[in-house]
Design an enzyme around this catalytic site. Structure first.
Site, PDB file in Angstrom:
ATOM      1  N   CYS A  71      -5.284   2.594  -3.363  1.00  0.00           N
ATOM      2  CA  CYS A  71      -4.520   3.495  -2.890  1.00  0.00           C
ATOM      3  C   CYS A  71      -3.087   3.721  -3.942  1.00  0.00           C
ATOM      4  O   CYS A  71      -2.556   4.747  -4.154  1.00  0.00           O
ATOM      5  CB  CYS A  71      -3.726   3.282  -1.488  1.00  0.00           C
ATOM      6  SG  CYS A  71      -2.961   1.601  -1.570  1.00  0.00           S
TER       7      CYS A  71
ATOM      8  N   HIS B  13       0.715  -1.237  -0.008  1.00  0.00           N
ATOM      9  CA  HIS B  13      -0.023   0.040  -0.011  1.00  0.00           C
ATOM     10  C   HIS B  13       0.837   1.167   0.046  1.00  0.00           C
ATOM     11  O   HIS B  13       1.918   1.329   0.662  1.00  0.00           O
ATOM     12  CB  HIS B  13      -1.037  -0.059   1.144  1.00  0.00           C
ATOM     13  CG  HIS B  13      -2.283  -1.028   0.907  1.00  0.00           C
ATOM     14  ND1 HIS B  13      -3.393  -0.436   1.078  1.00  0.00           N
ATOM     15  CD2 HIS B  13      -2.380  -2.129   0.878  1.00  0.00           C
ATOM     16  CE1 HIS B  13      -4.262  -1.231   1.074  1.00  0.00           C
ATOM     17  NE2 HIS B  13      -3.577  -2.271   0.806  1.00  0.00           N
TER      18      HIS B  13
END
Length: 449
Positions: free
Chosen positions: A109, A36
């Site tokens: 993300c 992420h």
């Protein structure tokens, strides 16, 4: 003194090292982490999760104990002012990066970090490491890959956003950017779209069969190049070969010049579909020029058998499903649009081929809702679609057709007026549950014309 113009990519391994330890044995390929990311600029870290776009102090989700300490990668320096950045953030928070658009595997993300860093550094190509952008696709197409979803479902950004909203952490600096969405936002109030990719046995791309399909003997070097491709698609967990422009020129050259049977040409196109799911491959394909470039091959598509046309367009659908691929196709849209328009108009083009054209447009325009064609290209393709849909299309395909129509018409509102003048009505599909939100939006926009 802090350098606020520097752009940093914060990379978090939310598997806390487990993916690196066990990924090779489970997946047949070394996975260094489940990634992420956030983007640091002007003293803030910007993130995207299920609540939309937010910003924190750098490394806040690590301090909250939701992720390990990140690796910070310096990407360069931005010339954008804080005001320009905030304008971009507000616009994206109300369009392509709204919270309801968030999808763990298709729009997460890392996609936000990709688009944001391109904006900050005025780049037309991705600045995010390829293994980060490619991991979700690998997860989806590998049988044991879905085991990693237990990590992906622990999305620290969305958790941190929720914690910030609920004030769980008194000292949290998590700030959600409010959405100012209005009814004219492309695909607003419509469930998030997902890339449509060809279904095939990902474990058996059968690169080893290509040599037997050729009408000439392959050189030692060509055989080694095919082995490299086979190794990339069926990794042994030790290493992956570095493919170059020569590998792709070989595949295209064999398909065009050395393979006469349709089954052999189809095989190469299936291999190209699989390879084009890698961002680095798109960069290579975009650099191929001349008669063997993808766009030049597309120009002669109508002369090919139906199944070859279908597989070729599926190759383009795979390209359009990647960030670099969308950039590549938008750059050559003036070459693509007339081909697609003529094919949709042409009565001799099969319904199956026309649908595959729509799938390419769907992956290009409906996933990242900020991607759009020029005015003339939107109008020409959209008008051809409206005329074609005057005769109802297959019910299984209707939702995709209507979603592409909205993507084109919301970018160029004149298309709604053209559709009304051509007496187009979506009511035929009103009994299809998946089409109902799209039909409602079309009718609303008809009224506003």
């Amino acid at each position: 003194m802090a350098d606020f113009t520097s752009v940093k990519l914060y990379i978090y391994d939310i598997s806390f090292g487990l993916a690196s330890a066990y990924g090779s044995s489970l997946l047949g390929k070394q996975i260094d982490g489940v990634w992420h990311t956030g983007v640091g600029v002007h003293g803030r870290e910007y993130l995207f999760g299920s609540s939309g776009v937010s910003y924190t102090a750098p490394e806040e989700i690590h301090r909250q104990g939701l992720a390990p300490k990140p690796k910070a990668k310096n990407l360069g320096h931005t010339k954008k002012s804080p005001a320009e950045i905030q304008t971009w953030i507000r616009e994206k928070s109300s369009s392509s990066f709204r919270g309801d658009r968030y999808e763990l595997l298709d729009w997460n993300c890392n996609n936000f970090s990709d688009e944001f860093t391109k904006f900050l550094l005025d780049s037309s190509t991705s600045l995010i490491p390829e293994e980060i952008l490619e991991l979700p696709r690998f997860v989806k197409t590998t049988p044991l890959g879905r085991m990693l979803l237990s990590f992906l479902n622990k999305d620290p950004i969305s958790i941190a956003q929720q914690n910030g909203t609920n004030n769980t952490f008194a000292d949290s600096s998590m700030h959600i950017i409010p959405s100012t969405t209005n009814s004219n936002t492309k695909l607003d109030h419509i469930p998030a779209r997902h890339c449509i990719l060809p279904t095939m046995d990902k474990l058996k791309p059968r690169v080893d069969l290509i040599e037997g399909k050729c009408n000439r003997s392959l050189t030692v070097n060509e055989k080694e190049q095919l082995k490299d491709i086979d190794h990339l698609l069926r990794p042994d967990g030790n290493s992956s070969p570095l493919l170059t422009r020569d590998h792709f020129m070989l595949l295209i050259s064999l398909m065009v010049n050395a393979i006469e049977e349709e089954s052999g040409q189809k095989l190469i196109l299936e291999v190209l579909q699989l390879l084009s799911e890698y961002e680095f491959v798109i960069k290579i394909l975009s650099e191929i020029k001349g008669q063997e470039s993808p766009i030049e091959l597309l120009k002669g598509l109508s002369e090919q058998p139906e199944q070859i046309q279908i597989e070729f367009l599926r190759w383009f659908s795979s390209i359009a499903a990647t960030s670099n691929g969308r950039t590549m196709l938008i750059d050559i849209q003036d070459n693509i649009a007339p081909i697609f328009t003529d094919s949709i108009h042409n009565e001799t083009t099969s319904t199956k081929v026309k649908y595959e054209i729509i799938v390419v447009l769907h992956n290009l325009l409906c996933i990242n809702t900020d991607t759009r064609l020029s005015f003339m290209n939107s109008i020409s393709i959209g008008s051809a679609m409206v005329q074609y849909m005057a005769t109802p299309v297959n019910s299984d395909e209707a939702e995709t057709y209507l979603a592409v129509f909205i993507a084109l018409a919301d970018a160029e509102k004149d298309l709604y007026g053209i559709a009304q003048a051509m007496e187009f009505t979506p009511d035929y599909y009103s009994s299809l549950v998946g089409c109902q939100p799209i039909i409602a939006k079309i009718k609303t926009n008809f009224q506003n014309v």
